[in-house]
Design an enzyme around this catalytic site. Structure first.
Site, PDB file in Angstrom:
ATOM      1  NE  ARG A 165      53.961  14.814  53.053  1.00 27.66           N
ATOM      2  CZ  ARG A 165      52.937  15.615  52.725  1.00 27.66           C
ATOM      3  NH1 ARG A 165      53.088  16.922  52.762  1.00 27.66           N
ATOM      4  NH2 ARG A 165      51.776  15.105  52.392  1.00 27.66           N
ATOM      5  CB  SER A 235      52.082   9.679  50.421  1.00 27.03           C
ATOM      6  OG  SER A 235      50.828  10.289  50.337  1.00 27.03           O
ATOM      7  CD  GLU A 330      55.340  11.554  52.525  1.00 28.05           C
ATOM      8  OE1 GLU A 330      54.711  11.926  51.525  1.00 28.05           O
ATOM      9  OE2 GLU A 330      54.808  11.363  53.632  1.00 28.05           O
TER      10      GLU A 330
END
Ligand code: EPU
Length: 334
Positions: A165, A235, A330
């Site tokens: 990520r 997320s 994130e």
């Protein structure tokens, strides 16, 4: 020079649908437009934020500066061999439109990433991933413009510092604005079925790119809320990586923690940690934790960014208290 707008609402430019205002806002459709904005002497002094699809950002306050929305379009075949194609795509393309195009043409390599919201450029910045695949798997090179000098620079995939990520383009001091990328896709059918629920859902005899995309749609819809109905940013936290020793200790009390080995450590399912702390399906006023997936924070009403941030902080605190594990978001918080 494209039109520089003043005092623009960002509510419909972020998938949390929180209200925040940009002092200045500009949408750029070409490299030339982007360069002219970057070179403008009055705009030069302003703090800048590059916006893609707004699906991984949380605005907690108005943005005092210039928001640049990358809106260039275009997907072009630039090279073809017996086995592969190389597609040059603009950062402003919608990621799912790009994936859809690839599936229609029977180009394999991005199909598991179907329906990830956001722009193509943003998918590269954060190396978006799902169901055993990452954007970085097919990126060959990335074209950028330096926000300070206006220079064009190309990065080969190995220079992009892709990781879970993340990439060099996600770091705080990164000066490079992604304008285009080249993807290498396979013309031969090759499928990525590492993700257990995906493998189980499709009989081997029935494997096609379209079938995979259809299955991804149903897996996603069964777990993840549609941001148009329940505004969210997917997320909210990354899955944390802990040491083998810490994991061994934790596993003594919790035998069923979902985990995967990752580099020299162990990656833990953040959703599980959050669920264990009792947050799954809980609502706190306008905000809450989605009842089908604990990693997704939802704006259920007219929440502002601060309320969502407060819930995220509360979750981080409880997970530290219970597991001594720090969750890192994130989502980019501004
Ligand atoms: N789980 C729970 N509780 C929940 C949800 C999940 O205990 O409420 C457990 C599941 O049982 C499973 C594990 O957590 O054992 C992992 O769940 P899942 O397969 O749904 O994946 P994830 O790790 O939570 C990641 C990505 C998602 C991506 C999925 C599928 C991160 C931070 N998230 O989620 O990406 O779609 O894998 O590949 O890596 C996103 O980044 O926005 C995103 C949605």
């Amino acid at each position: 020079m494209p039109n520089i707008q003043k005092n623009i609402s960002l509510k419909h430019l972020n998938t949390f649908h929180v209200e925040a205002y940009a002092q200045y806002f500009v949408s750029v459709r070409t490299n030339e437009e982007l360069s002219s904005v970057l070179k403008d002497s009055t705009l030069k002094k302003l703090p800048k934020f590059i916006l893609g699809g707004g699906s991984n950002v949380l605005f907690t306050k108005d943005f005092k500066g210039l928001i640049i929305k990358i809106s260039n379009q275009g997907i072009k075949l630039v090279k073809e061999t017996h086995e592969h194609v190389w597609l040059l795509a603009a950062a402003g393309e919608n990621w799912t439109t790009f994936v859809h195009d690839c599936i229609q043409h029977q180009y394999a390599g991005v199909e598991n990433l179907f329906l990830i919201p956001g722009s193509l450029g943003a998918a590269i910045v954060q190396n978006a991933g799902a169901y055993g695949m990452e954007t970085a798997d097919t990126v060959q090179c990335v074209e950028t413009i330096n926000r300070y000098t206006g220079d064009i620079k190309r990065f080969l995939a190995e220079e992009c510092q892709f990781s879970y990520r993340s990439s060099r383009f996600k770091t705080k001091k990164n000066p490079f604005i992604i304008t285009h990328a080249v993807f290498k896709l396979s013309k031969k059918p090759c499928f990525r079925l590492d993700y257990e629920p995906l493998r189980q859902s499709i009989p081997k005899s029935d494997l096609t790119l379209q079938k995979i995309a259809d299955t991804i749609v149903s897996i996603r819809q069964s777990k993840l809320p549609d941001y148009r109905k329940y505004p969210n940013a997917g997320s909210f936290f990354k899955n944390p990586v802990i040491s083998v020793d810490q994991f061994a200790q934790l596993a003594q009390s919790y035998q069923h923690i979902p985990h995967w080995s990752y580099n020299s450590g162990v990656k833990i399912a953040a959703a599980w940690l959050i669920e264990q702390c009792g947050f799954k399906g809980k609502r706190f006023g306008n905000v809450g934790v989605y009842h089908k997936h604990a990693l997704v924070l939802v704006n259920y009403g007219h929440a502002n960014g601060k309320e969502i941030k407060a819930l995220a902080d509360h979750i981080v605190q409880k997970v530290i208290e219970k597991f001594n594990i720090l969750l890192v978001s994130e989502v980019m918080i501004l």
